[in-house]
Design an enzyme around this catalytic site. Sequence first.
Site, PDB file in Angstrom:
ATOM      1  N   ASP A 120      -6.587 -13.504  -0.172  1.00  0.00           N
ATOM      2  CA  ASP A 120      -6.446 -14.177   1.122  1.00  0.00           C
ATOM      3  C   ASP A 120      -5.381 -13.101   1.947  1.00  0.00           C
ATOM      4  O   ASP A 120      -4.373 -12.540   1.417  1.00  0.00           O
ATOM      5  CB  ASP A 120      -5.253 -15.448   0.958  1.00  0.00           C
ATOM      6  CG  ASP A 120      -5.204 -16.267   2.203  1.00  0.00           C
ATOM      7  OD1 ASP A 120      -4.994 -15.470   3.330  1.00  0.00           O
ATOM      8  OD2 ASP A 120      -5.255 -17.476   1.979  1.00  0.00           O
ATOM      9  N   ASP A 146     -12.528  -7.167   3.237  1.00  0.00           N
ATOM     10  CA  ASP A 146     -13.065  -6.840   4.374  1.00  0.00           C
ATOM     11  C   ASP A 146     -12.047  -7.205   5.996  1.00  0.00           C
ATOM     12  O   ASP A 146     -12.656  -6.956   6.829  1.00  0.00           O
ATOM     13  CB  ASP A 146     -14.139  -8.081   4.702  1.00  0.00           C
ATOM     14  CG  ASP A 146     -13.714  -9.449   4.890  1.00  0.00           C
ATOM     15  OD1 ASP A 146     -13.072  -9.721   3.700  1.00  0.00           O
ATOM     16  OD2 ASP A 146     -13.594 -10.056   5.892  1.00  0.00           O
TER      17      ASP A 146
END
Length: 229
Positions: free
Chosen positions: A134, A170
């Site tokens: 996360d 990402d």
Amino acid sequence: MTHDNYDGSFFGRRKGKPLSPKRLGLMSTHLPRLRLCLETPAPADLSALFDADVGEVWLEVGFGGGEHLLHRARENPHVGIIGVEPFVDSMGKAVAAIVENAIPNIRLFDDDAIRVLDWLPPASIDLAYQLYPDPWPKKRHWKRRFINTENLDRYARALKPGAEFRFASDIDTYVDWTLQHCRDHPGFAWSAETSTDWLTPWANWPGTRYEAKALREGRAPRYLTFRRV
């Protein structure tokens, strides 16, 4: 993984959709057998944790959908892999796949990864992965990111000298954050020599659902490798 509550050192939502009766049954029957027991000291030789005859032990923190965890276990039958994932839906999928495919070289933990890192013997892990954690993209939440000085201390203690810590994301701010924290940490050295090193996945990379989502949405994944010095 979606995280929205604080629980000790882990920020997260542990449950999503209810498990199917089949997966609930598999979890009830098989997770106690597969789950690490942290109430007893870790064996000095972690290979004793596995039903398979293993020569190395790897760790994946936050295995999400389990695609990478299961792929690496099948690809490397002589490696024992510890997978940590507090999200119940993901754990249910992993347990079902392990049981249905009779995979003998995976052990699991369904709670905070910090507990596992603190339980492991020093210099006991040959390779560690943390893939698409996360990112906590809002700056006021960056303190919640798992990669921080204290947790890198934990990784450094558990990894063998020369072992690799592999990280993928990402989210540019989290990639930069991880680079800064790992390069500032005396226990790690970034192994990249050219720009293509961190744009290219590791060998036999299976991809993950989070990576596929990132690519669909136009974000470029980055793959960072750090060596335990």
